[in-house]
Design a protein around this motif. Structure first.
Motif, PDB file in Angstrom:
ATOM      1  N   ASP A   5       9.919   3.846   0.005  1.00  0.00           N
ATOM      2  CA  ASP A   5       8.646   3.125   0.044  1.00  0.00           C
ATOM      3  C   ASP A   5       8.325   2.625  -1.351  1.00  0.00           C
ATOM      4  O   ASP A   5       8.073   3.423  -2.263  1.00  0.00           O
ATOM      5  CB  ASP A   5       7.518   4.030   0.544  1.00  0.00           C
ATOM      6  CG  ASP A   5       6.194   3.300   0.601  1.00  0.00           C
ATOM      7  OD1 ASP A   5       6.041   2.412   1.455  1.00  0.00           O
ATOM      8  OD2 ASP A   5       5.314   3.624  -0.230  1.00  0.00           O
ATOM      9  N   LEU A  53       8.857   9.464   8.729  1.00  0.00           N
ATOM     10  CA  LEU A  53       8.246   8.193   9.119  1.00  0.00           C
ATOM     11  C   LEU A  53       7.178   7.837   8.090  1.00  0.00           C
ATOM     12  O   LEU A  53       6.287   8.644   7.812  1.00  0.00           O
ATOM     13  CB  LEU A  53       7.613   8.318  10.514  1.00  0.00           C
ATOM     14  CG  LEU A  53       6.815   7.122  11.032  1.00  0.00           C
ATOM     15  CD1 LEU A  53       7.706   5.897  11.173  1.00  0.00           C
ATOM     16  CD2 LEU A  53       6.169   7.461  12.366  1.00  0.00           C
ATOM     17  N   HIS A  55       4.150   5.223   7.126  1.00  0.00           N
ATOM     18  CA  HIS A  55       3.243   4.237   7.721  1.00  0.00           C
ATOM     19  C   HIS A  55       2.060   4.044   6.785  1.00  0.00           C
ATOM     20  O   HIS A  55       1.262   4.955   6.561  1.00  0.00           O
ATOM     21  CB  HIS A  55       2.767   4.707   9.092  1.00  0.00           C
ATOM     22  CG  HIS A  55       1.916   3.710   9.810  1.00  0.00           C
ATOM     23  ND1 HIS A  55       2.389   2.497  10.252  1.00  0.00           N
ATOM     24  CD2 HIS A  55       0.597   3.741  10.155  1.00  0.00           C
ATOM     25  CE1 HIS A  55       1.422   1.828  10.852  1.00  0.00           C
ATOM     26  NE2 HIS A  55       0.322   2.565  10.797  1.00  0.00           N
ATOM     27  N   ARG A  56       2.007   2.852   6.192  1.00  0.00           N
ATOM     28  CA  ARG A  56       0.960   2.525   5.223  1.00  0.00           C
ATOM     29  C   ARG A  56       0.965   3.533   4.074  1.00  0.00           C
ATOM     30  O   ARG A  56       1.973   3.683   3.407  1.00  0.00           O
ATOM     31  CB  ARG A  56      -0.397   2.427   5.926  1.00  0.00           C
ATOM     32  CG  ARG A  56      -0.434   1.300   6.963  1.00  0.00           C
ATOM     33  CD  ARG A  56      -1.759   1.224   7.681  1.00  0.00           C
ATOM     34  NE  ARG A  56      -1.752   0.119   8.630  1.00  0.00           N
ATOM     35  CZ  ARG A  56      -2.693  -0.097   9.513  1.00  0.00           C
ATOM     36  NH1 ARG A  56      -3.745   0.707   9.586  1.00  0.00           N
ATOM     37  NH2 ARG A  56      -2.606  -1.115  10.350  1.00  0.00           N
ATOM     38  N   ALA A  91       4.507   4.905  14.892  1.00  0.00           N
ATOM     39  CA  ALA A  91       3.196   4.535  14.373  1.00  0.00           C
ATOM     40  C   ALA A  91       2.990   3.040  14.561  1.00  0.00           C
ATOM     41  O   ALA A  91       3.897   2.239  14.303  1.00  0.00           O
ATOM     42  CB  ALA A  91       3.073   4.906  12.906  1.00  0.00           C
ATOM     43  N   SER A  92       1.793   2.676  15.028  1.00  0.00           N
ATOM     44  CA  SER A  92       1.436   1.274  15.193  1.00  0.00           C
ATOM     45  C   SER A  92      -0.062   1.135  14.975  1.00  0.00           C
ATOM     46  O   SER A  92      -0.854   1.770  15.676  1.00  0.00           O
ATOM     47  CB  SER A  92       1.818   0.793  16.588  1.00  0.00           C
ATOM     48  OG  SER A  92       1.397  -0.547  16.796  1.00  0.00           O
ATOM     49  N   LEU A  96      -0.599   6.848  16.476  1.00  0.00           N
ATOM     50  CA  LEU A  96       0.699   7.498  16.422  1.00  0.00           C
ATOM     51  C   LEU A  96       1.029   7.976  17.834  1.00  0.00           C
ATOM     52  O   LEU A  96       0.219   8.634  18.478  1.00  0.00           O
ATOM     53  CB  LEU A  96       0.662   8.692  15.458  1.00  0.00           C
ATOM     54  CG  LEU A  96       1.966   9.471  15.311  1.00  0.00           C
ATOM     55  CD1 LEU A  96       2.983   8.641  14.530  1.00  0.00           C
ATOM     56  CD2 LEU A  96       1.725  10.799  14.605  1.00  0.00           C
TER      57      LEU A  96
END
Length: 200
Positions: A5, A53, A55-56, A91-92, A96
C-alpha cells in the motif's frame, strides 16, 4: 501473507507477527503480534489467517477466531470481532462481506463495526428453490458488478445482491478445479479435468 500500500509493505508470518515495512529504506514502521495462543513458543503452533486485505486506511485480517480491523499508519487495532471467515473477506465501499464456518453470509459496516445483516446461506438457497434446507460447501466468494458471487463445490453459482437477496442460481458446466477469475464480461476457471471453462 504479503500486501502493498503506497510506501509500505505489510507482512504477516505464521507466528502471527504483522510487520509494516517502509518500501524505500526497508525499515520497520511498526509491528504487532496477533497470535493470542498460549502455545506461542511452540514452533508447531502455526498462526492461520486468510490473506491480508487492504481497504482505504484499514487492514483487514481474518483469523480463527477473530476478525481484525487495523489502522495502516499506526498498527493500532480499530476493532476485534469474534468472527471467523472461511474465505477471504471482500470490502466494498463501507461494507465488508464474509462467510462463517456455519455458512452465514455477514455484512459488516467498516466505519461503525456493526453487523448490517447475517443470513443463513443454506436457508436462503432452500427458500429460493422452495426445497428442504441442505448444507452446502462454498469454494469462493467474489464481488462482481456490485453482486456477490458464491461458487459452490457442487458446481453451482449463487448470485446475491449486496443487500443479501438471492438474484439467481446457475449450474456451472464443470466443477471448479481452480478459483475463478474475471476478465471483461467473462468468468474463467479450470475444471477438475484441467479444461479451461469460459462463461459469459
Amino acid at each position: 501473507s504479503i500486501a502493498l500500500d503506497k510506501d509500505s509493505l505489510f507482512y504477516l508470518n505464521t507466528y502471527g507477527s504483522l510487520y509494516s515495512i517502509n518500501r524505500k529504506n526497508y525499515r520497520i514502521n511498526w509491528f504487532i503480534n496477533l497470535n493470542q495462543s498460549l502455545d506461542d513458543l511452540n514452533l508447531g503452533s502455526l498462526f492461520f489467517s486468510n490473506p491480508i486485505l487492504i481497504h482505504r486506511d484499514k487492514m483487514i485480517i481474518s483469523t480463527d477466531p477473530y476478525l481484525y480491523l487495523i489502522n495502516l499508519s499506526t498498527g493500532s487495532t480499530i476493532s476485534r470481532i469474534a468472527i471467523t471467515s472461511i474465505v477471504k473477506p471482500i470490502a466494498s465501499g463501507q461494507n465488508l462481506f464474509l462467510i462463517t464456518k456455519d455458512n452465514l453470509l455477514i455484512c459488516i459496516n467498516l466505519e461503525s463495526g456493526k453487523i448490517m445483516y447475517s443470513l443463513d446461506i443454506n436457508k436462503e438457497i432452500a427458500d429460493f428453490l422452495n426445497t428442504k434446507s441442505k448444507r452446502i460447501s462454498i469454494k469462493s466468494l467474489s464481488l462482481v458488478n456490485n453482486n456477490l458471487f458464491l461458487f459452490l463445490d457442487n458446481s453451482y453459482l449463487v448470485q446475491f445482491t449486496s443487500k443479501g437477496k438471492i438474484k439467481k442460481i446457475n449450474k456451472l458446466s464443470g466443477k471448479l478445479g481452480t478459483y475463478p477469475i474475471f476478465v471483461n464480461k467473462s468468468i474463467l476457471y479450470f475444471n477438475k479435468k484441467n479444461n479451461l471453462i469460459v462463461l459469459n
